[in-house]
Design a protein around this motif. Structure first.
Motif, PDB file in Angstrom:
ATOM      1  N   ALA A   1       0.835  -1.203   0.000  1.00  0.00           N
ATOM      2  CA  ALA A   1       0.000   0.000   0.000  1.00  0.00           C
ATOM      3  C   ALA A   1       0.864   1.246   0.000  1.00  0.00           C
ATOM      4  CB  ALA A   1      -0.916  -0.006   1.222  1.00  0.00           C
ATOM      5  N   ALA A   2       1.984   1.211   0.780  1.00  0.00           N
ATOM      6  CA  ALA A   2       2.840   2.387   0.866  1.00  0.00           C
ATOM      7  C   ALA A   2       3.503   2.682  -0.466  1.00  0.00           C
ATOM      8  CB  ALA A   2       3.893   2.174   1.948  1.00  0.00           C
ATOM      9  N   VAL A   3       3.828   1.651  -1.220  1.00  0.00           N
ATOM     10  CA  VAL A   3       4.488   1.833  -2.510  1.00  0.00           C
ATOM     11  C   VAL A   3       3.627   2.655  -3.449  1.00  0.00           C
ATOM     12  CG1 VAL A   3       5.171   0.597  -4.596  1.00  0.00           C
ATOM     13  CG2 VAL A   3       5.957  -0.186  -2.379  1.00  0.00           C
ATOM     14  N   ARG A   4       2.297   2.525  -3.320  1.00  0.00           N
ATOM     15  CA  ARG A   4       1.401   3.201  -4.245  1.00  0.00           C
ATOM     16  C   ARG A   4       1.166   4.663  -3.888  1.00  0.00           C
ATOM     17  NH1 ARG A   4      -1.198  -0.076  -7.962  1.00  0.00           N
ATOM     18  NH2 ARG A   4      -0.200  -2.110  -7.937  1.00  0.00           N
ATOM     19  N   GLU A   5       1.650   5.111  -2.707  1.00  0.00           N
ATOM     20  CA  GLU A   5       1.403   6.477  -2.281  1.00  0.00           C
ATOM     21  C   GLU A   5       2.705   7.084  -1.755  1.00  0.00           C
ATOM     22  OE1 GLU A   5      -1.709   6.482   0.573  1.00  0.00           O
ATOM     23  OE2 GLU A   5      -3.156   5.500  -0.762  1.00  0.00           O
ATOM     24  N   LEU A   6       2.886   8.377  -1.975  1.00  0.00           N
ATOM     25  CA  LEU A   6       4.100   9.037  -1.527  1.00  0.00           C
ATOM     26  C   LEU A   6       4.041   9.420  -0.057  1.00  0.00           C
ATOM     27  CD1 LEU A   6       4.942  11.296  -4.574  1.00  0.00           C
ATOM     28  CD2 LEU A   6       6.267   9.376  -3.730  1.00  0.00           C
ATOM     29  N   GLY A   7       2.842   9.620   0.478  1.00  0.00           N
ATOM     30  CA  GLY A   7       2.709  10.046   1.863  1.00  0.00           C
ATOM     31  C   GLY A   7       3.432   9.136   2.841  1.00  0.00           C
TER      32      GLY A   7
END
Length: 331
Positions: free
Chosen positions: A61-67
């Motif tokens: 999930a983190a890979v898909r978002e920069l936050g």
């Protein structure tokens, strides 16, 4: 979380990707106040892991978002963030933000910022993001500035701590530069989200930026219109996949009203129109042969609305109208 500083008018905050996270939070969170200066030590992997918040990891999930990746950087998880950024760029290779952050992790900070420097004493309210925005022109360069100073956890600045501040100009003095405005950084992030197909993330960013105010209205409305067009295009393609051809065509028509020339909506609309014209005509011929003239004429009307020049439908419709007139006269 936003940090205000009387010496720095611009809040170094960045709404990025899915969460539109505030980079001013360490990059970013306000400086810890204290009399002593934090030791300047080159971060190790162990230190980075110890400073990480509970549960933080480079998950799918983190890979898909920069936050979440920026969260890792703020907390000193440099190796995890590097892996996450590399994976993120597999999904969105055009992301300027991700490429810039990765470059700061993979390049010697002295090569990036120059060897010449002068001391800078951290003041209450300072953040690495604010300092990077003021002197390096970009709050996201807090990563390079942290590595330049061997800071293990960018959030953990302490008032009174002395940093090495890269100098510029012939006089060898660190001079304040024009920082990237908050609105511009956020608009660029929204554009990247739209280009990568993250429509819901982009729409959330648009809504937040609109609520915050200050962004150029025309540009924000153009992004909003494009986001809506992309959403309608996605819906149209999903409807087509489900075999709901007429609804799919309507959704694609709506998308193209918002964004003329949008692809693949333009190409798929042309294909669907041709397909429906043929389907309407063939079904109408069956009705005509079975003397269901009203149903036949209705279908030919639909076909000709999509393609006024489709001669088979035009000719058959004329015959159907004439036959219905004769039947009505017999009654």
């Amino acid at each position: 979380m936003m940090t205000f500083n009387k010496h720095w008018a611009i809040v170094p905050t960045l709404f990025v990707a899915a969460t539109l996270i505030a980079v001013g939070g360490c990059a970013g969170v306000g400086v810890e106040t204290g009399a002593g200066a934090a030791p300047t030590v080159e971060p190790t992997a162990a230190m980075a892991e110890q400073s990480a918040p509970a549960g933080a990891e480079s998950s799918g999930a983190a890979v898909r978002e920069l936050g979440p990746i920026i969260d890792m950087l703020e907390n000193g998880q440099y190796q995890a963030a590097q892996r996450a950024l590399q994976a993120y760029l597999q999904h969105d290779p055009r992301s300027a933000v991700a490429k810039g952050l990765l470059r700061q992790l993979e390049t010697d900070p002295v090569q990036l910022l120059g060897a010449a420097h002068q001391p800078y004493e951290v003041r209450p309210g300072d953040t690495l993001g604010g300092i990077a925005a003021r002197y390096l022109g970009d709050p996201l360069r807090f990563v390079a500035l942290a590595r330049y100073n061997g800071i293990a956890r960018p959030k953990a600045l302490v008032a009174g701590q002395v940093l090495k501040l890269p100098v510029s100009g012939k006089a060898g003095v660190a001079e304040p530069q024009a920082a990237i405005p908050l609105q511009e950084v956020t608009l660029q992030a929204i554009e990247e989200d739209l280009a990568a197909g993250r429509i819901a993330v982009a729409q959330a960013g648009i809504a937040r930026l609109r609520a915050a105010g200050g962004a150029p209205t025309a540009r924000l409305e153009a992004l909003s219109l494009r986001a809506r067009a992309l959403e309608r295009q996605a819906r149209g393609l999903a409807l087509l996949e489900a075999g709901r051809v007429e609804e799919a065509l309507e959704a694609l028509e709506q998308a193209l009203r918002d964004a003329p020339g949008l692809e693949p909506a333009t190409r798929r609309r042309a294909e669907l129109r041709q397909r429906l014209v043929r389907d309407y005509h063939e079904a109408a011929v069956v009705h005509f042969r079975n003397q269901r003239l009203d149903q036949a004429i209705e279908l030919w009307d639909k076909a000709l609305a999509l393609d006024p020049g489709f001669e088979p439908a035009r000719g058959y419709r004329t015959r159907a109208l004439e036959l219905r007139r004769r039947l009505d006269a017999l009654e």
